[in-house]
Design a protein around this motif. Structure first.
Motif, PDB file in Angstrom:
ATOM      1  N   PRO A   1      -0.429 167.921  64.426  1.00 15.97           N
ATOM      2  CA  PRO A   1      -1.545 168.394  63.586  1.00 15.97           C
ATOM      3  C   PRO A   1      -2.189 167.286  62.754  1.00 15.97           C
ATOM      4  O   PRO A   1      -3.415 167.182  62.691  1.00 15.97           O
ATOM      5  N   LEU A   2      -1.353 166.450  62.120  1.00 15.77           N
ATOM      6  CA  LEU A   2      -1.895 165.475  61.168  1.00 15.77           C
ATOM      7  C   LEU A   2      -2.490 164.261  61.878  1.00 15.77           C
ATOM      8  O   LEU A   2      -3.665 163.931  61.693  1.00 15.77           O
ATOM      9  N   PHE A   3      -1.689 163.588  62.690  1.00 19.53           N
ATOM     10  CA  PHE A   3      -2.152 162.349  63.311  1.00 19.53           C
ATOM     11  C   PHE A   3      -3.134 162.623  64.456  1.00 19.53           C
ATOM     12  O   PHE A   3      -4.248 162.097  64.466  1.00 19.53           O
ATOM     13  N   LYS A   4      -2.715 163.444  65.407  1.00 20.81           N
ATOM     14  CA  LYS A   4      -3.562 163.652  66.584  1.00 20.81           C
ATOM     15  C   LYS A   4      -4.846 164.399  66.246  1.00 20.81           C
ATOM     16  O   LYS A   4      -5.952 163.920  66.532  1.00 20.81           O
ATOM     17  N   TYR A   5      -4.713 165.585  65.637  1.00 18.92           N
ATOM     18  CA  TYR A   5      -5.893 166.432  65.449  1.00 18.92           C
ATOM     19  C   TYR A   5      -6.747 166.004  64.258  1.00 18.92           C
ATOM     20  O   TYR A   5      -7.958 165.810  64.396  1.00 18.92           O
ATOM     21  N   VAL A   6      -6.117 165.877  63.089  1.00 19.12           N
ATOM     22  CA  VAL A   6      -6.903 165.590  61.881  1.00 19.12           C
ATOM     23  C   VAL A   6      -7.528 164.199  61.919  1.00 19.12           C
ATOM     24  O   VAL A   6      -8.698 164.013  61.555  1.00 19.12           O
ATOM     25  N   LEU A   7      -6.779 163.210  62.400  1.00 25.42           N
ATOM     26  CA  LEU A   7      -7.262 161.835  62.356  1.00 25.42           C
ATOM     27  C   LEU A   7      -8.016 161.413  63.616  1.00 25.42           C
ATOM     28  O   LEU A   7      -8.875 160.539  63.550  1.00 25.42           O
ATOM     29  N   ILE A   8      -7.695 162.008  64.771  1.00 23.74           N
ATOM     30  CA  ILE A   8      -8.298 161.538  66.027  1.00 23.74           C
ATOM     31  C   ILE A   8      -9.191 162.594  66.675  1.00 23.74           C
ATOM     32  O   ILE A   8     -10.396 162.370  66.869  1.00 23.74           O
ATOM     33  N   VAL A   9      -8.617 163.737  67.028  1.00 27.52           N
ATOM     34  CA  VAL A   9      -9.357 164.726  67.812  1.00 27.52           C
ATOM     35  C   VAL A   9     -10.605 165.221  67.088  1.00 27.52           C
ATOM     36  O   VAL A   9     -11.658 165.419  67.714  1.00 27.52           O
ATOM     37  N   LEU A  10     -10.525 165.431  65.785  1.00 27.02           N
ATOM     38  CA  LEU A  10     -11.694 165.897  65.044  1.00 27.02           C
ATOM     39  C   LEU A  10     -12.863 164.929  65.145  1.00 27.02           C
ATOM     40  O   LEU A  10     -14.021 165.332  65.021  1.00 27.02           O
ATOM     41  N   GLN A  11     -12.574 163.646  65.392  1.00 27.85           N
ATOM     42  CA  GLN A  11     -13.644 162.667  65.543  1.00 27.85           C
ATOM     43  C   GLN A  11     -14.348 162.815  66.886  1.00 27.85           C
ATOM     44  O   GLN A  11     -15.441 162.277  67.077  1.00 27.85           O
ATOM     45  N   ALA A  12     -13.733 163.525  67.824  1.00 28.12           N
ATOM     46  CA  ALA A  12     -14.322 163.720  69.151  1.00 28.12           C
ATOM     47  C   ALA A  12     -15.153 164.983  69.211  1.00 28.12           C
ATOM     48  O   ALA A  12     -15.409 165.517  70.290  1.00 28.12           O
TER      49      ALA A  12
END
Length: 781
Positions: A153-164
Motif C-alpha cells: 500500500p505505502l511504497f507501491k501504490y501511494v508512492l509509485i502507482v498513483l503517479q501512473a
C-alpha cells in the motif's frame, strides 16, 4: 505529404536506424517553438504540400507542442480542424488548492479506506486457522504484516502507482488506456490524426531510456498476441476488482456482526448473524444513489473515529501486554517463521494478505479525489493506525494464544466493548464503499472504451469530477453480495476467495506498471528490475498461496471473472467488427456529391444530423436512407462520437469539423471526442452546443466577410426551421460461412445483451423523441 528533414542528432553505436529515426522524430515533434528549448535541427527542406504544414506549424505559438502525426496526411480533417480555436487548454486535473486537497483527504478516509481499515477484524484469525503452535510465530506474522503494509500500500501504490494515473483517473483500464495512447496496441484505432492535437496527447522529451522504450513499443505494436494479451489483462483486472467489490461487503459485515457472539453466544446463532448481515448489505447499497460526495461526508467521521480507536487500543495493548513485539521490525523473524513452519507458513500467507485488502481502491478511486489527498490520508492516518492496531493485537496474543479466533474483540478493554462493537459494524458497512465506488469508476472507463454493455452513468457531484453512480451495477452488486453471504455464511470461506481477487488485481497492476515505466516514464532499467524483484516476487508469492485454497472457495472470484470477461469480450468484439465494417463500406465523397446534387432529391429547410460510430467517412447507412427518402435538408451534419483512451477532453477541444465539398451543399462532418470519464450533463445541451460550434467553425474558416455572413445566416435559418436527428439502428448477424463460435457470439450472446440493455449511446444526449428518426440496416460481420 513529401518532406525531407536533416537532423543533427546523436546515434548510438549499433542502434537500429528505425529506432534512431523514431527517437529523432519524437524529439523534433516536441520542441517548443518560442525557443525555450533549443531545436537540434541543422537544416530542413520541405517540398510540395509540406509547405501547407509549415504554415500551420508557424501559426502555433505560446510554447505548444505538436505531434509527429501532424506530418501524416490521413484525412483532411486534421489540417482543417487545426485552425479551429480552443486548443490552449491543458488536459487532466487542474491545480487544486491546499484547502480543497485537505477537504478531499478527509472525504477519502470515508470512501477509500473502509476496506483496508477493517482488516484487523479478521487477519490474525484467518492466518492462524489451526491455532498458534509457537509464541514466536506471532512475531513472524507481525513482521510479515508490517513489511507487506509498507511495501504494497505505502511504497507501491501511494508512492509509485498513483503517479501512473491517466490525467487524474486510476484503475486497470486507466493504465491500459495510458499505454494505448503511447503505443499503437489498441485493437480500435486510437492514434488517428483527429486525436493528435489534443492537449493531453502531448509527447515527452527523450532521455536515455528512449531507445529501450522504442524497441519495446515496436515489438508490442507488431504483435497481435501482445494486443490481445493487454486487452484480456485489462478485462481480467476489471473483472477482479468487480469481484472484490462483491466479496468486500460480505467479509467485512459478517466479521463485524459475528463479534456479538462473545456477549450473547446463545441468542445469536449463525443463521441470525447471516440474515442480519444480509439486511445491512441491502441498506448499504440503497444509499449509494446519494453519491460519493454525500456518502463520503457521512462516513469520513466514523472511519476517523474507527482509526483513532484501533490505534489507541493498539497502543494500550502494546504497553500492557508485551512491548517486546517491537522487535518484529527485524525481518529475521520472517525467516525463522518459515523455517519452523515451512509449508504451513506459506499457506498462512493467504490470511496475511487480507491485511492489504482494498489497496486497489487507492488507485481505482483516485478519480474521485486527487493523488495528493490520497497520499496525505494514507500516510498521516491509515498507515499509522493499522501498524499500531496489528502491533497491539500481537502483544495481546503473546499472552493469550488461545484467543486467536476472536483476536479483535477479545483484545478490546472491557468498558469499550459495546462502543467498539457499534463502531466496528458501522466501519464494516463503510468498508464496502471503497470497492463499490471503485467499481463504478472502472465500469465507466470500460464502457467508454467499448468494453462493456451500455449502462446508465449518473454524475453525483457538481463540485468534484469523477464521482459517478451506476444504478444497474449497484443492483447487480447488491444481489451478488447477498447471495454470497447466504451461500458461504462464514468469513473463513469468504476469505479464501477474497485473497485471490485481491492479489490477482495487484499482480496485473504491476504488469501494466512495468510497461508504463519502460515505455512512458523511460525509467532506468536497474530501477525496473529492482521493482520486479522486490514487489513482483512478493505479489507472486502471495498469489501462489491464495491459489492453494482454490477448491475451498477460491474459485468464486475466478468464476465471476470468467463471466464478466465473456460479457466484455463479446461486446468489444462486435463493437470492433461493426467499426471495421462501416469503415470498409463507407460512402465515397464522389457518391455523396452525386447523391446531394442529384435532381431526384429536393432540399427542404432544416438541419439533419446523422449519427455514426465511423470517424472518417460517411457511414453506409446514409445510402440506405436516401434510397428510401428522396429528401435532404438544407444543412447536413454527419456526427460521429469517438471515445479516446484519455480521461478528460475539454469542451473547447471536443468538436472537430470538416466541410464536405462543394461548399454550396452545406454538408459537414463532425467528430465529437469524449474521454472515458467524460459524462454528458444537462448543463451542456448537445444540440445547441453543436450548432454554435459549427457557426464558429464557418467564421474561422472563411475569409470573405459577406460569404461568411450568408453561410452563417443559412445555418441559422436552417436551425430555426428545425433539426431532425437520424440514428442508425443496426442489426448485426454473423456472415455466411462463419464459425460456430462466431455465430454464438454475434447471433446469440451479443443479441441477448443488446436487447436487454440500453439500445444506443445517443440516448444520453437528450435527443427529443419527436425529432428522432431511426434508420435500420443489417450488417453481416
Amino acid at each position: 505529404m513529401h518532406f525531407r528533414v536533416k537532423l543533427d542528432f546523436p546515434r548510438f553505436a549499433g542502434e537500429d536506424p528505425i529506432v534512431w529515426l523514431d527517437r529523432a522524430k519524437q524529439y523534433f515533434a516536441t520542441q517548443e517553438i518560442q525557443g525555450r528549448k533549443k531545436v537540434l535541427l541543422a537544416s530542413y527542406h520541405l517540398e510540395g504540400e509540406a509547405n501547407q504544414w509549415w504554415q500551420w506549424y508557424n501559426r502555433s505559438h505560446d510554447g505548444k507542442t505538436i505531434s509527429w502525426h501532424k506530418l501524416q496526411r490521413h484525412d483532411s480533417l486534421d489540417i482543417e480542424s487545426s485552425l479551429f480555436p480552443g486548443h490552449d487548454s491543458k488536459g487532466g486535473k487542474k491545480a487544486v488548492k491546499w484547502s480543497v486537497i485537505l477537504h478531499l483527504a478527509f472525504q477519502s478516509i470515508g470512501v477509500v479506506y473502509g476496506d483496508i481499515g477493517t482488516s484487523p477484524l479478521y487477519v490474525y484469525a484467518s492466518t492462524f486457522t489451526d491455532g498458534i503452535k509457537d509464541n514466536d510465530d506471532i512475531l513472524g506474522v507481525l513482521s510479515l504484516i508490517f513489511y507487506t503494509l509498507t511495501l504494497i500500500p505505502l511504497f507501491k501504490y501511494v508512492l509509485i502507482v498513483l503517479q501512473a494515473n491517466d490525467n487524474g483517473e486510476g484503475g486497470t483500464f486507466a493504465l491500459y488506456s495510458l499505454i494505448c495512447r503511447y503505443a499503437k496496441v489498441s485493437l480500435i484505432p486510437n492514434q488517428q490524426a483527429e486525436d493528435a492535437d489534443l492537449s493531453n496527447y502531448q509527447m515527452e522529451l527523450p532521455n536515455k531510456g528512449l531507445q529501450r522504450a522504442s524497441r519495446l513499443k515496436s515489438r508490442l505494436e507488431k504483435s497481435n498476441f501482445a494486443k490481445y494479451f493487454l486487452l484480456f489483462a485489462s478485462m481480467l483486472g476489471t473483472s477482479m476488482v468487480i469481484g472484490d467489490g462483491v466479496l468486500t461487503p460480505c467479509i467485512s459485515v459478517l466479521s463485524a456482526v459475528d463479534g456479538i457472539k462473545i456477549k450473547a453466544p446463545h441468542a445469536m446463532t449463525e443463521d441470525r448473524i447471516v440474515w442480519i448481515s444480509a439486511a445491512i448489505l441491502v441498506l448499504l447499497f440503497m444509499v449509494q444513489r446519494f453519491g460519493t460526495d454525500k456518502v463520503g461526508y457521512s462516513f469520513a467521521p466514523i472511519i476517523c473515529v474507527w482509526f483513532a480507536l484501533i490505534g489507541g487500543i493498539g497502543v494500550y495493548n502494546f504497553i500492557i501486554y508485551d512491548p517486546t513485539v517491537a522487535k518484529a521490525i527485524n525481518p529475521k523473524y520472517i525467516v525463522d517463521y518459515f523455517r519452523r513452519n515451512k509449508k504451513a507458513a506459506w499457506v498462512s500467507l493467504g490470511g496475511i494478505v487480507l491485511a492489504i485488502t482494498g489497496t486497489e481502491a487507492l488507485f481505482a478511486d483516485v478519480g474521485h479525489f486527487t493523488v495528493r489527498s490520497i497520499q496525505i490520508s494514507m500516510c498521516c492516518v491509515t498507515y499509522p493506525a493499522l501498524v499500531l492496531a496489528y502491533t497491539g493485537q500481537a502483544s495481546f496474543l503473546r499472552k493469550h494464544n488461545e484467543l486467536v479466533e476472536h483476536t479483535f474483540y477479545k483484545s478490546i478493554p472491557g468498558d469499550l466493548f459495546w462502543p467498539m462493537f457499534l463502531v466496528a459494524v458501522m466501519a464494516s458497512i463503510i468498508a464496502s464503499q471503497a470497492m463499490i465506488s471503485g467499481t463504478f469508476s472502472i465500469i465507466q472507463q470500460s464502457l467508454s472504451l467499448g468494453c462493456f454493455p451500455r449502462v446508465k452513468v449518473l454524475h453525483t457531484s457538481a463540485k468534484y469530477e469523477g464521482q459517478v453512480y451506476i444504478p444497474e451495477i449497484n443492483y447487480l452488486l447488491m444481489v451478488a453480495c447477498v447471495a454470497v453471504t447466504l451461500g458461504f455464511r462464514t468469513t473463513a470461506k469468504i476469505g479464501n476467495a477474497y485473497g485471490i481477487a485481491v492479489v490477482f488485481v495487484m499482480t496485473l497492476t504491476s504488469t501494466f506498471l512495468v510497461l508504463v515505466m519502460i515505455i512512458i516514464w523511460k525509467t532506468h532499467i536497474s530501477l525496473v528490475i529492482f521493482y520486479i524483484l522486490i514487489i513482483g516476487s512478493v505479489e507472486l508469492l502471495y498469489l501462489s498461496s491464495t491459489l492453494y485454497k482454490f477448491n475451498q472457495g477460491g474459485y468464486l472470484p475466478l468464476a465471476f471473472a470468467a463471466v464478466l470477461i465473456a460479457v466484455m469480450y463479446v461486446w468489444n468484439y462486435v463493437f470492433r467488427a461493426k467499426y471495421y465494417y462501416e469503415s470498409e463500406h463507407k460512402v465515397s465523397p464522389e457518391k455523396l456529391k452525386e447523391i446531394a446534387a442529384g435532381n431526384s432529391f429536393c432540399r427542404i429547410p432544416g438541419v439533419a444530423i446523422f449519427y455514426s460510430e465511423l470517424v472518417q467517412g460517411i457511414p453506409p447507412i446514409f445510402e440506405r436512407y436516401v434510397a428510401n427518402v428522396p429528401t435532404l435538408h438544407s444543412v447536413l451534419v454527419f456526427v460521429s462520437f469517438k471515445s479516446l483512451p484519455i480521461s478528460k477532453i475539454p469542451v473547447e477541444e471536443r468538436f472537430l469539423f470538416r466541410r464536405v465539398e462543394p461548399m454550396e451543399l452545406n454538408v459537414f462532418r463532425c467528430v465529437v471526442r469524449y474521454g472515458y470519464t467524460d459524462v454528458h450533463t444537462e448543463e451542456e445541451p448537445f444540440e445547441k452546443l453543436l450548432m454554435e460550434r459549427l457557426k464558429t467553425f464557418i467564421e474561422e474558416k472563411r475569409q470573405q466577410d459577406q460569404a461568411v455572413e450568408r453561410e452563417v445566416e443559412a445555418v441559422d435559418k436552417a436551425w430555426h426551421a428545425g433539426i431532425v436527428h437520424l440514428i442508425g439502428e443496426t442489426e448485426v448477424v454473423a456472415s455466411r460461412g462463419a464459425s460456430v463460435i462466431k455465430r454464438v457470439m454475434v447471433d446469440y450472446a451479443y443479441d441477448f445483451m443488446k436487447r436487454n440493455l440500453r439500445q444506443s449511446a445517443k440516448t444520453t444526449f437528450d435527443i427529443p423523441h419527436k425529432r428522432m428518426l431511426k434508420v435500420g440496416m443489417t450488417y453481416e460481420l
